[in-house]
Each structure stands twice: as structure tokens, then as C-alpha cells.
Design a protein around this motif. Structure first.
Motif, short mmCIF file in Angstrom:
data_model
loop_
_atom_site.label_atom_id
_atom_site.label_comp_id
_atom_site.label_asym_id
_atom_site.label_seq_id
_atom_site.Cartn_x
_atom_site.Cartn_y
_atom_site.Cartn_z
N GLN A 124 0.77 -1.25 0.08
CA GLN A 124 -0.09 0.06 -0.10
C GLN A 124 0.96 1.29 -0.08
O GLN A 124 0.49 2.35 -0.46
CB GLN A 124 -0.74 -0.06 1.13
CG GLN A 124 -2.03 -1.14 1.00
CD GLN A 124 -2.85 -1.37 2.40
OE1 GLN A 124 -2.14 -1.25 3.56
NE2 GLN A 124 -3.88 -1.45 2.33
N GLN A 125 2.01 1.35 0.79
CA GLN A 125 2.88 2.42 0.83
C GLN A 125 3.66 2.75 -0.72
O GLN A 125 3.56 3.85 -0.87
CB GLN A 125 3.89 2.12 1.71
CG GLN A 125 3.57 2.22 3.11
CD GLN A 125 4.61 1.66 4.15
OE1 GLN A 125 5.61 1.47 3.84
NE2 GLN A 125 4.26 1.89 5.41
N ALA A 126 3.81 1.60 -1.25
CA ALA A 126 4.23 1.78 -2.72
C ALA A 126 3.16 2.44 -3.61
O ALA A 126 3.51 3.13 -4.50
CB ALA A 126 4.72 0.26 -3.13
N ILE A 127 1.99 2.17 -3.28
CA ILE A 127 0.79 2.36 -4.30
C ILE A 127 0.88 4.10 -3.95
O ILE A 127 0.63 4.90 -4.90
CB ILE A 127 -0.47 1.79 -4.03
CG1 ILE A 127 -0.28 0.30 -4.73
CG2 ILE A 127 -1.68 2.39 -4.72
CD1 ILE A 127 -1.38 -0.64 -4.37
N PHE A 128 0.58 4.34 -2.62
CA PHE A 128 0.52 5.80 -2.23
C PHE A 128 1.81 6.47 -2.78
O PHE A 128 1.54 7.67 -3.19
CB PHE A 128 0.58 5.79 -0.68
CG PHE A 128 -0.87 5.12 -0.19
CD1 PHE A 128 -1.86 5.11 -0.77
CD2 PHE A 128 -0.82 4.62 1.29
CE1 PHE A 128 -3.17 4.12 -0.49
CE2 PHE A 128 -1.90 4.10 1.71
CZ PHE A 128 -2.96 3.69 0.92
N SER A 129 3.00 6.02 -2.74
CA SER A 129 3.92 6.94 -3.22
C SER A 129 4.08 7.05 -4.57
O SER A 129 4.17 8.15 -5.31
CB SER A 129 5.40 5.84 -2.93
OG SER A 129 5.68 5.83 -1.48
N TRP A 130 3.46 6.18 -5.33
CA TRP A 130 3.41 6.27 -6.94
C TRP A 130 2.29 7.31 -6.99
O TRP A 130 2.52 8.21 -7.89
CB TRP A 130 2.87 5.06 -7.63
CG TRP A 130 2.91 5.16 -8.98
CD1 TRP A 130 3.84 4.64 -9.75
CD2 TRP A 130 1.49 5.46 -9.71
NE1 TRP A 130 3.45 5.04 -11.28
CE2 TRP A 130 2.21 5.55 -11.23
CE3 TRP A 130 0.44 5.98 -9.50
CZ2 TRP A 130 1.22 5.77 -12.19
CZ3 TRP A 130 -0.49 6.43 -10.60
CH2 TRP A 130 -0.11 6.46 -11.99
N ILE A 131 1.16 7.38 -6.15
CA ILE A 131 0.09 8.50 -6.43
C ILE A 131 0.74 9.71 -6.21
O ILE A 131 0.36 10.73 -6.89
CB ILE A 131 -1.05 8.06 -5.50
CG1 ILE A 131 -1.88 6.74 -5.86
CG2 ILE A 131 -2.04 9.16 -5.69
CD1 ILE A 131 -2.81 6.79 -7.17
N LYS A 132 1.28 9.77 -5.09
CA LYS A 132 1.99 11.30 -4.97
C LYS A 132 2.88 11.78 -5.95
O LYS A 132 2.88 13.01 -6.41
CB LYS A 132 2.39 11.22 -3.25
CG LYS A 132 1.69 11.15 -2.56
CD LYS A 132 2.40 11.03 -1.18
CE LYS A 132 1.37 10.77 0.02
NZ LYS A 132 1.84 10.30 1.40
N ASP A 133 3.66 10.66 -6.30
CA ASP A 133 4.51 11.31 -7.51
C ASP A 133 4.13 11.62 -8.63
O ASP A 133 4.36 12.28 -9.60
CB ASP A 133 5.67 10.24 -7.89
CG ASP A 133 6.67 9.83 -6.62
OD1 ASP A 133 6.60 10.75 -5.50
OD2 ASP A 133 7.35 8.70 -6.46
#
Length: 83
Positions: free
Chosen positions: A9-18
Motif C-alpha cells: 500500500q505504501q508503494a501505491i501511495f508513493s506512486w500516487i503522490k509522484d
């Protein structure tokens, strides 16, 4: 709100923010039943700028209808067929 996001989930959220603010960006998440896909989608869609439109494609109409009640107004939840 997810209390403690998994590393996935953290990887998904990082992708969204980027990717936020990018003119065109796509993300596909492949996960098993009960893994928290809906909670992750709802959380991630809340991270998008309100002036950025997003589409969440769902497996069936019932899922799309429920998801639409949980995401911000700039997000459209739909089945591929109805989209």
C-alpha cells in the motif's frame, strides 16, 4: 483511513503522490480477495488533487456503485463495459 499501510500500500501511495499532477498516468493493482484493494483505492483517490479527474474500473456494477459512494467527486467508479 488506513491505520498502518502495508509495504505494498505504501508503494501505491508513493506512486500516487509522484504521479499527481501528471497529465496522463495509469496504475493497475493486481491483488487477491480480502487484501484491502477497496480501502487502498479509497485512500489513494483522496490523495489526488481535487482538480484532477480519475477513473476506477471495477469488476462489476455492484462494486462500482459502492465504490462511487466512497471516493471523492473527481473520481468516477465504473465497470469497463459501462465506461
Amino acid at each position: 483511513m488506513i491505520k498502518e499501510p502495508s509495504k505494498y500500500q505504501q508503494a501505491i501511495f508513493s506512486w500516487i503522490k509522484d504521479a499527481a499532477g501528471a497529465e496522463r498516468a495509469s496504475l493497475m493493482v493486481d491483488a487477491k480477495a480480502g487484501s484491502g484493494k477497496t480501502s487502498t483505492i479509497v485512500e489513494a483517490m483522496g490523495m489526488l488533487p481535487r482538480n484532477q479527474r480519475a477513473l476506477a474500473l471495477c469488476f462489476n456494477r455492484h462494486i462500482a456503485e459502492e465504490l462511487q459512494t466512497r471516493v471523492p467527486g473527481n473520481v468516477q467508479a465504473s465497470t469497463l463495459n459501462s465506461f
